[in-house]
Write a protein that holds these residues in place. Sequence first.
Motif, PDB file in Angstrom:
ATOM      1  N   ALA A  28       0.996  -1.022   0.059  1.00 11.82           N
ATOM      2  CA  ALA A  28       0.202   0.236   0.220  1.00 11.82           C
ATOM      3  C   ALA A  28       1.082   1.537  -0.119  1.00 11.82           C
ATOM      4  N   GLN A  29       0.849   2.492  -1.188  1.00  8.78           N
ATOM      5  CA  GLN A  29       1.367   2.997  -1.084  1.00  8.78           C
ATOM      6  C   GLN A  29       0.707   4.535  -1.311  1.00  8.78           C
ATOM      7  N   SER A  30       1.279   5.573  -0.211  1.00 15.74           N
ATOM      8  CA  SER A  30       0.544   6.744   0.127  1.00 15.74           C
ATOM      9  C   SER A  30       1.628   8.186  -0.401  1.00 15.74           C
ATOM     10  N   ARG A  31       1.041   9.510  -0.578  1.00 12.70           N
ATOM     11  CA  ARG A  31       1.954  10.378  -0.725  1.00 12.70           C
ATOM     12  C   ARG A  31       2.120  11.320  -0.096  1.00 12.70           C
ATOM     13  N   LEU A  32       3.873  11.748   0.460  1.00 15.24           N
ATOM     14  CA  LEU A  32       3.712  12.157   1.580  1.00 15.24           C
ATOM     15  C   LEU A  32       4.362  13.693   0.553  1.00 15.24           C
ATOM     16  N   PRO A  33       4.845  14.401   1.153  1.00 18.52           N
ATOM     17  CA  PRO A  33       5.545  16.056   0.639  1.00 18.52           C
ATOM     18  C   PRO A  33       6.649  15.983   0.208  1.00 18.52           C
ATOM     19  N   GLY A  34       7.716  14.994  -0.257  1.00 16.16           N
ATOM     20  CA  GLY A  34       8.902  14.884  -0.995  1.00 16.16           C
ATOM     21  C   GLY A  34       8.727  13.840  -1.019  1.00 16.16           C
ATOM     22  N   GLY A  35       7.898  12.385  -1.760  1.00 15.51           N
ATOM     23  CA  GLY A  35       8.612  11.323  -2.459  1.00 15.51           C
ATOM     24  C   GLY A  35       7.312  10.239  -1.810  1.00 15.51           C
ATOM     25  N   TRP A  36       7.060   9.713  -1.453  1.00 16.41           N
ATOM     26  CA  TRP A  36       5.737   8.344  -1.698  1.00 16.41           C
ATOM     27  C   TRP A  36       6.193   7.363   0.193  1.00 16.41           C
ATOM     28  N   GLN A  37       5.539   6.880   0.884  1.00 12.74           N
ATOM     29  CA  GLN A  37       5.678   5.430   1.675  1.00 12.74           C
ATOM     30  C   GLN A  37       4.893   4.458   1.415  1.00 12.74           C
ATOM     31  N   VAL A  38       5.930   3.150   1.653  1.00 13.10           N
ATOM     32  CA  VAL A  38       4.934   1.620   1.316  1.00 13.10           C
ATOM     33  C   VAL A  38       4.907   0.956   2.117  1.00 13.10           C
ATOM     34  N   GLU A  39       4.065   0.344   2.722  1.00 12.86           N
ATOM     35  CA  GLU A  39       3.523  -0.675   3.662  1.00 12.86           C
ATOM     36  C   GLU A  39       3.702  -1.484   2.192  1.00 12.86           C
ATOM     37  N   MET A  40       4.411  -3.225   2.764  1.00 14.76           N
ATOM     38  CA  MET A  40       4.685  -4.059   2.512  1.00 14.76           C
ATOM     39  C   MET A  40       4.989  -5.405   3.178  1.00 14.76           C
ATOM     40  N   ALA A  41       3.893  -6.711   2.652  1.00 15.52           N
ATOM     41  CA  ALA A  41       4.764  -7.729   2.844  1.00 15.52           C
ATOM     42  C   ALA A  41       4.328  -8.627   2.488  1.00 15.52           C
TER      43      ALA A  41
END
Length: 184
Positions: A28-41
Amino acid sequence: MTVAALATAWHAFLVSDAPVTPDCAYWAQSRLPGGWQVEMAGTQAMHDWQDWAERLLGLGAPAQQMGDPARGLHRMAFHRDGRLAAALFVGPQPVALSRSHLAAMLGGALTGALAGRPRSDMPDPGPTVCACLGVGLNTIRQAVARGCDSVASLGAVTGAGTNCGSCRPELSALLRPVPMQAAE
Ligand code: FES
């Protein structure tokens, strides 16, 4: 429809200055001010995390890495022109670290990225209020104390509430003055 728990072999958290498309069972990927954060399994053991991360990110070899392969722990930081472009944290359980701190480090110096937490002499952003943008309760309270008086101004200053919007009711609640207790 049948719902079943995913039997995971590993969990990972990534911050990246560019969006990614991981080949794993859940992400699951979500937007950040300077990029993206991704939780993975993933459901299959990974034999070469560095190779996987290099193919996922296209940034070459990690600039820094540490880990304990016997316990399934891996941490890697990647740079672009000397600045933090991505940081990957892997463990057998959901990875405990300060996501908002890592989000704020993207595009900055690599120093300390693998710690995954602020140094003890740095401000703590607090529990996450806006998951999309990685903004913490302490950051919101500081912005209110400095004059933010609307959800829109909180968004402009901190980024909170500017993606999916699901945190806006909580932001509104944090803007309301706390009622005074009547004296007995
Ligand atoms: S949680 Fe999505 S914008 Fe805040």
